[in-house]
Design a protein around this motif. Structure first.
Motif, short mmCIF file in Angstrom:
data_model
loop_
_atom_site.label_atom_id
_atom_site.label_comp_id
_atom_site.label_asym_id
_atom_site.label_seq_id
_atom_site.Cartn_x
_atom_site.Cartn_y
_atom_site.Cartn_z
N UNK A 98 0.86 -1.20 0.00
CA UNK A 98 0.00 0.00 0.00
C UNK A 98 0.89 1.24 0.00
N UNK A 99 1.57 1.45 -1.12
CA UNK A 99 2.49 2.59 -1.21
C UNK A 99 2.23 3.39 -2.48
N UNK A 100 2.72 4.64 -2.45
CA UNK A 100 2.62 5.50 -3.63
C UNK A 100 3.92 5.39 -4.42
N UNK A 101 3.84 5.62 -5.72
CA UNK A 101 5.05 5.59 -6.55
C UNK A 101 5.05 6.79 -7.50
N UNK A 102 6.23 7.28 -7.78
CA UNK A 102 6.38 8.31 -8.82
C UNK A 102 7.56 7.93 -9.70
N UNK A 103 7.30 7.85 -11.00
CA UNK A 103 8.37 7.54 -11.94
C UNK A 103 8.60 8.76 -12.83
N UNK A 104 9.83 9.20 -12.91
CA UNK A 104 10.17 10.33 -13.78
C UNK A 104 11.15 9.82 -14.83
N UNK B 153 16.06 5.83 -4.13
CA UNK B 153 15.42 5.86 -5.46
C UNK B 153 15.89 4.67 -6.28
N UNK B 154 14.96 4.12 -7.05
CA UNK B 154 15.33 3.02 -7.95
C UNK B 154 15.51 3.60 -9.35
N UNK B 155 16.27 2.89 -10.18
CA UNK B 155 16.44 3.38 -11.54
C UNK B 155 16.38 2.23 -12.53
N UNK B 156 15.84 2.54 -13.69
CA UNK B 156 15.68 1.54 -14.74
C UNK B 156 16.21 2.12 -16.04
N UNK B 157 17.05 1.33 -16.71
CA UNK B 157 17.60 1.80 -17.98
C UNK B 157 16.58 1.64 -19.09
N UNK B 158 16.50 2.66 -19.93
CA UNK B 158 15.66 2.56 -21.14
C UNK B 158 16.61 2.54 -22.33
N UNK B 159 16.54 3.58 -23.19
CA UNK B 159 17.37 3.55 -24.40
C UNK B 159 18.71 4.25 -24.18
N UNK C 299 13.42 6.99 -13.27
CA UNK C 299 13.82 7.09 -11.86
C UNK C 299 12.55 6.95 -11.03
N UNK C 300 12.58 6.03 -10.08
CA UNK C 300 11.36 5.69 -9.35
C UNK C 300 11.49 5.97 -7.85
N UNK C 301 10.51 6.68 -7.32
CA UNK C 301 10.41 6.87 -5.88
C UNK C 301 9.22 6.07 -5.35
N UNK C 302 9.43 5.39 -4.23
CA UNK C 302 8.34 4.63 -3.59
C UNK C 302 8.27 5.10 -2.15
N UNK C 303 7.07 5.41 -1.66
CA UNK C 303 6.95 5.87 -0.27
C UNK C 303 5.51 5.66 0.20
#
Ligand code: AMP
Ligand code: GLY
Length: 439
Positions: free
Chosen positions: A330-336, A365-371, A389-393
């Motif tokens: 039950x958390x919020x996420x923001x991906x930029x 913060x988590x990060x995911x590679x794209x192109x 870049x992902x924030x979870x809280x």
């Protein structure tokens, strides 16, 4: 240990791969472009065309793969699942006929109409200029959305008022589409707030996940050209302030009816991920589009919250016995998304991206590679989105702060939308929804 193959090369596949590894899988990746994140998570990778099924089957056989997860739409709509399953490689993803839900907008609108699925919108199909003038007159030019039938990488849809500003603009675009040989639709333009409902489907059961809202426009305040998506957020109650539980149930119900209709119409069960993009309007919920896969960026909002083992979810999809007990934190996420300067019009490629991984970890913060591509230890941009870049809280405000601070750990000729996930933008969405519902 279960051996999983992921097909695809973007941030969506990076986060799917992470969920598989977290579920205990040994990961193998087949991708047309080497994703450094997937490479780090995988036992082995092969870089080759994602639609060369022979090579995918060969790689899967050599590696003794138990099942494959297909990330992007392009191999799905040309039958990757049919090909792999013929070679006894179980897949998470729909077969070619079922993947038409994304591959053909005409197929989808006809299906929804035939099966009286309520969130459908009025549409007219064209393959020539015959009847265009009359349709513009009947519908009213300001109520028209023009949609090419097939895949366009999110860039083919043109909406009156956003991309088309006169009757002549509509006609010019239609002529352009006809020149390129494809069918297209005029769709009734809807006004409201959009949300994404991503589901797991095992042929019959359709299991939802937290709602997400994406941001298609390149610049802050929803300005600028459309992109693949500049970022997305989800809220700790898994809803949106302007979308109720009963809206979600209605959307889910239409997705279930669609899955049943696909079976009746084609004889093929829909299995895999099904992405529904809906708009809540004064006339009720409207289906904007289906995708036969997870969303990008939306996969990053949902999969990291999954408490249920993702490998088990995949087996449930394959075996047709998916449990309805799929749990999320039950958390919020923001991906930029960080995109190269100039994206999407004239992106600056081959620019170095310097990532302070330690700082990202400290921030949480988590990060995911794209192109992006890696040479030695260095990362460089291409012409598409670079990294998510992902924030979870526990709430949106905190998640947004983490994502924004995370963005600050990455240096390069890049830009992002600061407003994604902010309370200010959320309030704007709420006000917009209220103004539409109270009209
Ligand atoms: P799509 O590629 O179908 O997701 O369309 C791209 C964007 O165009 C969507 O995210 C919507 O914002 C907009 N759009 C598509 N169809 C409609 C519609 N019928 N009414 C209003 N906006 C639409
Ligand atoms: N974020 C939209 C898509 O994945 O199509």
């Amino acid at each position: 240990m279960v051996k999983c193959l992921i097909v695809g090369h973007g941030a969506r596949e990076h986060v799917i791969g992470e969920a598989l590894v977290r579920g205990g899988a040994q990961l193998y990746s087949f991708m047309s472009f080497k994703n450094a994140g997937l490479e780090d998570l995988s036992q082995d990778v092969k870089v080759h065309s994602e639609t060369d099924f022979k090579e995918i089957i060969k790689f899967a056989k050599i590696k003794n793969i138990d099942f494959a997860v297909i990330g992007p739409e392009s191999p799905l709509v040309v039958g990757i699942v049919d090909a792999l399953e013929k070679s006894d490689i179980p897949c998470v993803g729909p077969k070619i006929e079922a993947a038409q839900l994304e591959g053909s907008k005409v197929f989808t609108r006809n299906l929804l109409e035939k099966y009286k699925i309520l969130s459908n919108v009025q549409s007219i199909k064209f393959t020539s200029m015959d009847g265009i003038e009359k349709a513009i007159k009947d519908m009213g030019e300001e109520n028209i959305v023009v949609k090419p039938d097939g895949l366009t990488g999110g860039k083919g849809v043109k909406v009156y008022g956003d991309h088309l500003f006169s009757k002549q603009d509509i006609i010019d675009y239609c002529e352009d589409l006809i020149k390129h040989g494809g069918a297209f639709l005029f769709e009734e333009k809807c006004d409201g707030e959009e949300f994404t409902l991503q589901t797991f489907v095992d042929g019959k059961n359709v299991i939802g996940s937290p709602l997400v809202q994406d941001h298609k426009r390149a610049y802050e305040d929803d300005k600028g050209p459309n992109t693949g998506g500049m970022g997305s957020y989800s809220i700790e109650d898994h809803l949106m302030p302007f979308i109720t539980q009963s809206d979600v149930e209605e959307a889910l119900d239409d997705m279930k009816k669609t899955v049943a209709a696909v079976k009746t119409e084609t004889g093929i069960e829909y299995k895999g991920f099904l992405y529904g993009q809906f708009m809540k309007t004064a006339k009720g919920l409207k289906l904007i589009e289906f995708n036969a896969r997870f969303g990008d960026p939306e996969a990053m909002n949902v999969l990291p919250l999954l408490k249920t083992n993702f490998v088990d979810v995949c087996w449930g999809i394959i075996h047709g016995n998916l449990s309805s007990n799929v749990d999320y934190e039950k958390k919020a996420t923001v991906c930029k998304y960080l995109a190269p300067d100039g994206y999407p019009v004239s992106p600056k490629k081959d620019e170095q991206v310097i990532i302070n991984k330690q700082k990202l970890e400290n921030i949480g913060a988590k990060y995911y590679y794209a192109s992006v591509y890696r040479e030695g230890e260095s990362i460089f941009t291409t012409t598409s989105r670079a990294m998510g870049i992902l924030g979870i809280a526990s709430n949106l405000e905190e998640a947004e702060k983490i994502a924004e601070n995370g963005v600050g750990c990455v240096e390069g000729k890049l830009f992002h939308r600061k407003d994604v996930g902010t309370l200010k933008l959320l309030q704007k969405r709420i006000d917009h929804m209220n103004s539409i519902l109270n009209k």
